[in-house]
Motif scaffolding. Structure first.
Motif, short mmCIF file in Angstrom:
data_model
loop_
_atom_site.label_atom_id
_atom_site.label_comp_id
_atom_site.label_asym_id
_atom_site.label_seq_id
_atom_site.Cartn_x
_atom_site.Cartn_y
_atom_site.Cartn_z
N ILE A 17 103.47 49.28 73.16
CA ILE A 17 104.57 49.19 72.22
C ILE A 17 105.58 48.22 72.82
CG2 ILE A 17 106.45 50.43 71.07
CD1 ILE A 17 104.74 52.99 71.37
N THR A 18 105.74 47.06 72.18
CA THR A 18 106.63 46.03 72.70
C THR A 18 107.71 45.72 71.67
OG1 THR A 18 105.11 44.35 71.90
CG2 THR A 18 104.92 44.99 74.21
N PRO A 19 108.98 45.89 71.99
CA PRO A 19 110.04 45.68 71.01
C PRO A 19 110.25 44.21 70.69
CG PRO A 19 110.98 46.22 73.15
CD PRO A 19 109.50 46.39 73.28
N VAL A 20 110.49 43.95 69.41
CA VAL A 20 110.74 42.58 68.96
C VAL A 20 112.09 42.46 68.26
CG1 VAL A 20 108.28 42.11 68.71
CG2 VAL A 20 109.58 42.96 66.74
N PRO A 38 109.42 47.77 67.48
CA PRO A 38 108.26 46.89 67.70
C PRO A 38 107.89 46.05 66.48
CG PRO A 38 107.52 49.10 67.32
CD PRO A 38 109.01 49.17 67.31
N ILE A 39 108.56 46.28 65.35
CA ILE A 39 108.33 45.51 64.13
C ILE A 39 109.67 45.23 63.48
CG2 ILE A 39 106.00 46.41 63.72
CD1 ILE A 39 107.23 48.34 61.68
N SER A 51 107.62 53.60 66.23
CA SER A 51 108.08 53.95 67.57
C SER A 51 109.33 53.13 67.91
CB SER A 51 106.99 53.65 68.61
OG SER A 51 105.84 54.42 68.35
N ARG A 71 111.29 55.83 76.00
CA ARG A 71 110.64 56.06 74.71
C ARG A 71 110.92 57.50 74.28
NH1 ARG A 71 104.41 56.85 72.70
NH2 ARG A 71 104.87 56.66 70.48
N LYS A 135 109.25 40.81 73.69
CA LYS A 135 108.13 41.66 74.08
C LYS A 135 108.05 41.89 75.60
CE LYS A 135 105.09 40.79 70.13
NZ LYS A 135 103.70 40.46 69.69
N ALA A 138 108.03 47.25 77.57
CA ALA A 138 106.87 47.83 76.88
C ALA A 138 106.69 49.29 77.29
CB ALA A 138 105.60 47.04 77.19
N HIS A 139 106.21 50.05 76.34
CA HIS A 139 105.67 51.38 76.61
C HIS A 139 104.16 51.27 76.48
CE1 HIS A 139 104.18 55.43 75.59
NE2 HIS A 139 105.18 55.87 76.31
#
Length: 780
Positions: A17-20, A38-39, A51, A71, A135, A138-139
């Motif tokens: 899970i990578t935040p954008v 992440p989206i 998430s 998270r 990104k 990350a989780h």
């Protein structure tokens, strides 16, 4: 730990899970919190079944920003945790605009860019230092086992080099290396380390401290070459960005957060001699060593008894082996009459054959298995258990045995081992065993050191410790562990010491001559020079003795020479040690720490600065040849008075009584008149050597208890003359030697004499100012 497969793919079996997008920010007076998605959540339909990562920024100290990334935060929090000195009243400035939101601590700022491609940038004094890009955070979930990780990627800029992460024997620059901060007893010839510290230092003037006692996995440009990546297991990652602008200031800020080193007693800077590890020895053997050193006029300050002062196979029982030492108290008294301080070896393990084992089991003082049994194994000692220092009563019990030894006359303890701490166990206070693996070394040394401070006073406590982690610098001294008797191992030991110094540890030592095997005489003599020009100096080995006459007669002379030299340098060294306790800047410094503006110093790891004025380049070959680098400026060889212009590499050949030992220009070096021992009145008959002064300087000379005994301010006038102004002289006699000169000065209130290394000025009245003028300004 690596999570990606090249630049585009994720490793098989992992879910990231990578935040954008920065979806929402929350601001209060002291804290900035971001919700990262992440989206793109611009459409409400995307705001379901998604998430989120929550990132919080705060300012615990000036120039320090704390970052917490979570998270799921509902897990049970289990210690231990590193002790950090956060200030609740630290001023924090938070600004929120349409395009970004910033938090400022001192001169350090984090700026989070809003929008669909979120980033966070760290700026110090208006200059970019690093960033966590698109990104980057990350989780991670391992799909087969559901094990989770938190990851961060911080940008590395062109020419950026990374240092630290504890005492590491690999190349000094961490770029390209994979580092797991997991304490192991692996010697000095592998990537393993006794002292893992999750802090790294950048030559760009910032540092990062990952606040996790458990294993932190670092990818230093080794997964993505432009990223400094670190990760931990679980759902939370916490770290500190530490500003400063220079590597020295970063270390000062880092040790303000995790603790400054204590000041070791002056006597501990002298020569230590041990029995060695597996050799045969009794009181007669010890006296042969001690008396042999005295007969050869080699000043010995500390004698150490290694493991076999106790009976074999029952370590630790804290009892002298009466078959070998029938009168231990009398023996220690007789040794003390010879002017020695005394040390004995201990560790935190209790063998099954020890008379103390049953008591420790009955009272619950040992680490247990999950079923309630005592954890035991046969490595090191048969059936040994491990003292549980999370149990306060176990700590008192352990200390009670040290007290008995202290009353006998023992002054210090070598706190060996503490690395092989199991994780399939239960601690008394419920600590997480993964976090306790490294942190155990901190507790072990803390228990012994703090008791010594109470028993002997804060200015007279010192350990010889092998294992450690972040914060352990508060309990000096640490040594490098098991090295081989080879030039290669000598060099790797130096790399380890410099790396440890760049990780916040101020004092460090190593086994002169190498621990494993027996060095040839050539290596032994070269290692002596290195060892006596280290913060602490110990002759120690494994299967053979380390007294110099077993090598050759010249080794006796070499050891006498460098021991005496170190004693004469104590007015300088002890002041440097005092400064270390206030700043956290180590006594033995990698060149990049003292000369961060010189890119040639970035990769130099075969020489070092001893304090801020002395450059030392040990010799690592049988030919006596050495290549060394002198930064820009005029350098004067301390022993020969040769002056050399720096800014380039040099090559030289040296006998066993010398090595590249240079004093930088614009420095004052106080030298004492006592070569017989390290602890004496440093201000009495001190000689201050002046090397090409260009700016006003002040030299402070302390007594052996750390109190100021004499200060001399040397002001450089426009016409090139000097004014030397004493303060707090307390009837001390002092003089100046001006080196790096081509003309004789004239002096008011003093006499001028020619000496081998320059001109000597003896004030007529040592309590008043001395004015020095020159015929012409021809200083080199």
């Amino acid at each position: 730990m690596k999570f990606t497969d090249g630049n585009w793919l994720i490793r098989e079996g992992l879910d990231l899970i990578t935040p954008v997008q920065l979806f929402r920010e929350t601001v209060n007076e002291k804290q900035l919190t971001l919700l990262l998605a992440p989206i793109d959540l611009s459409e409400r339909a995307n705001q379901l079944d998604v998430s989120m990562l929550t990132v919080t920024y705060s300012a615990p100290l000036p120039d320090v920003i704390k970052v917490t990334c979570v998270r799921h935060k509902g897990g049970v929090k289990r210690g231990p945790e590193f002790t950090v000195a956060e200030q609740e009243d630290e001023a924090t400035v938070i600004k929120n605009t349409k395009t970004d939101v910033t938090l400022t601590s001192g001169s350090l700022q984090v700026k989070a860019i809003k929008g669909p491609r979120w980033t966070s940038e760290y700026v110090y004094n208006g200059q970019h230092i690093t960033s966590s890009g698109f990104k980057g955070k990350a989780h991670v979930t391992r799909t087969a086992t559901k094990e989770t990780f938190m990851r961060e990627e911080l940008d590395l800029s062109v020419g950026e080099t990374i240092y630290g992460l504890g005492e590491r024997f690999t190349p000094l620059v961490r770029n390209g290396q994979v580092v797991d901060t997991w304490n192991k007893d692996g010697g000095t010839s592998s990537e393993q380390s006794y002292k893992n510290v999750p802090f790294y230092l950048s030559n760009k003037g910032y540092g990062v401290f990952v606040n996790h006692p458990e294993n932190v996995s670092f990818e230093a440009g080794s997964e993505k070459v432009s990223k400094m990546q670190f990760s931990v297991t679980g759902e939370t990652l916490e770290y500190y960005i530490i500003g400063g602008g220079s590597p020295k200031k970063v270390l000062e800020n880092y040790t303000a957060l995790t603790g400054k080193p204590a000041l070791p007693p002056a006597w501990s800077f002298g020569l230590w001699l041990t029995t060695s590890f597996t050799t045969d020895y009794d009181e007669q053997t010890v006296n042969t060593f001690v008396d042999g050193m005295a007969e050869r006029h080699i000043p010995l300050r500390v004698f150490h008894f290694d493991c076999f002062w106790m009976k074999a196979l029952q370590w630790c029982d804290f009892q002298w082996d009466k078959d070998v030492f029938p009168d231990p108290k009398g023996m220690l008294s007789r040794l003390k009459e010879k002017g020695l301080k005394l040390s004995v070896w201990i560790n935190p393990y209790i063998a099954q054959a020890s008379p103390l084992f049953d008591e420790a089991v009955e009272k619950g003082y040992l680490i247990k298995k999950k079923n309630g049994d005592v954890w035991q194994w046969d490595k090191w000692q048969p059936g040994m258990g491990i003292v549980d220092f999370t149990n306060a009563q176990a700590c008192h019990w352990y200390i009670s045995h040290l007290e008995k030894l202290h009353k006998m006359g023992v002054d210090s303890f070598k706190t060996d081992f503490g690395e092989r701490i199991p994780t399939d166990v239960v601690f008394y206070d419920g600590s997480d065993p993964m976090k306790m693996h490294n942190y155990y070394a901190y507790l072990y040394n803390q228990v012994v050191f703090q008791w010594l401070e109470k028993a002997r006073g804060k200015n007279d406590a010192v350990l010889f410790a092998r294992s450690s982690t972040a914060g352990g610098q508060k309990f000096p001294v640490h040594w490098g562990g098991d090295c081989d008797a080879s030039y290669v191992s000598m060099a790797e030991s130096l790399r380890g010491g410099l790396s440890l110094g760049l990780s916040g540890f101020g004092f460090w030592s190593h086994d002169i001559g190498g621990f494993e095997s027996t060095a040839p005489a050539d290596l032994y003599k070269r290692w002596i020079a290195f060892g006596l020009l280290s913060s602490h100096s110990r002759l120690h080995g494994s299967k053979s003795y380390r007294v110099p006459w077993i090598y050759d007669e010249e080794a006796v002379d070499v050891l006498r020479f460098f021991t005496s030299l170190k004693h004469s340098l104590m007015p300088y060294l002890y002041q440097q040690a005092y400064e270390t306790t206030k700043t956290g800047i180590p006594m033995m410094r990698a060149m990049m720490l003292e000369f961060p503006e010189d890119p040639a110093c970035d990769y130099v790891d075969r020489q070092y600065m001893l304090g801020d004025a002395l450059l030392v380049a040990p010799i690592f070959n049988e030919e006596g040849r050495v290549n060394y680098y002198l930064p820009k400026g005029t350098w004067t060889h301390l022993l020969t008075n040769e002056t050399v212009e720096g800014g380039t590499w040099k090559e030289g050949h040296y006998d066993y009584f010398s090595l590249p030992l240079f004093v930088r220009s614009d420095a004052i070096l106080p030298i004492g008149d006592n070569i017989a021992k390290p602890d004496y009145d440093y201000a009495d008959n001190v000689t201050c050597h002046l090397f090409g002064l260009q700016t006003n300087k002040k030299v402070t000379i302390r007594d052996a208890h750390g109190k100021i005994a004499l200060t001399l301010a040397v002001n450089v006038n426009i016409d090139g003359s000097y004014d030397v102004i004493p303060d707090n002289p307390m009837n001390k006699q002092w003089q100046l030697i001006i080196r790096d000169m081509t003309t004789l000065p004239s002096v008011e209130n003093g006499e001028v004499d020619l000496v081998e290394n320059g001109v000597s000025i003896v004030p007529e009245d040592t309590s008043t100012a001395v004015n020095i003028t020159f015929e012409c300004d021809k200083r080199r």
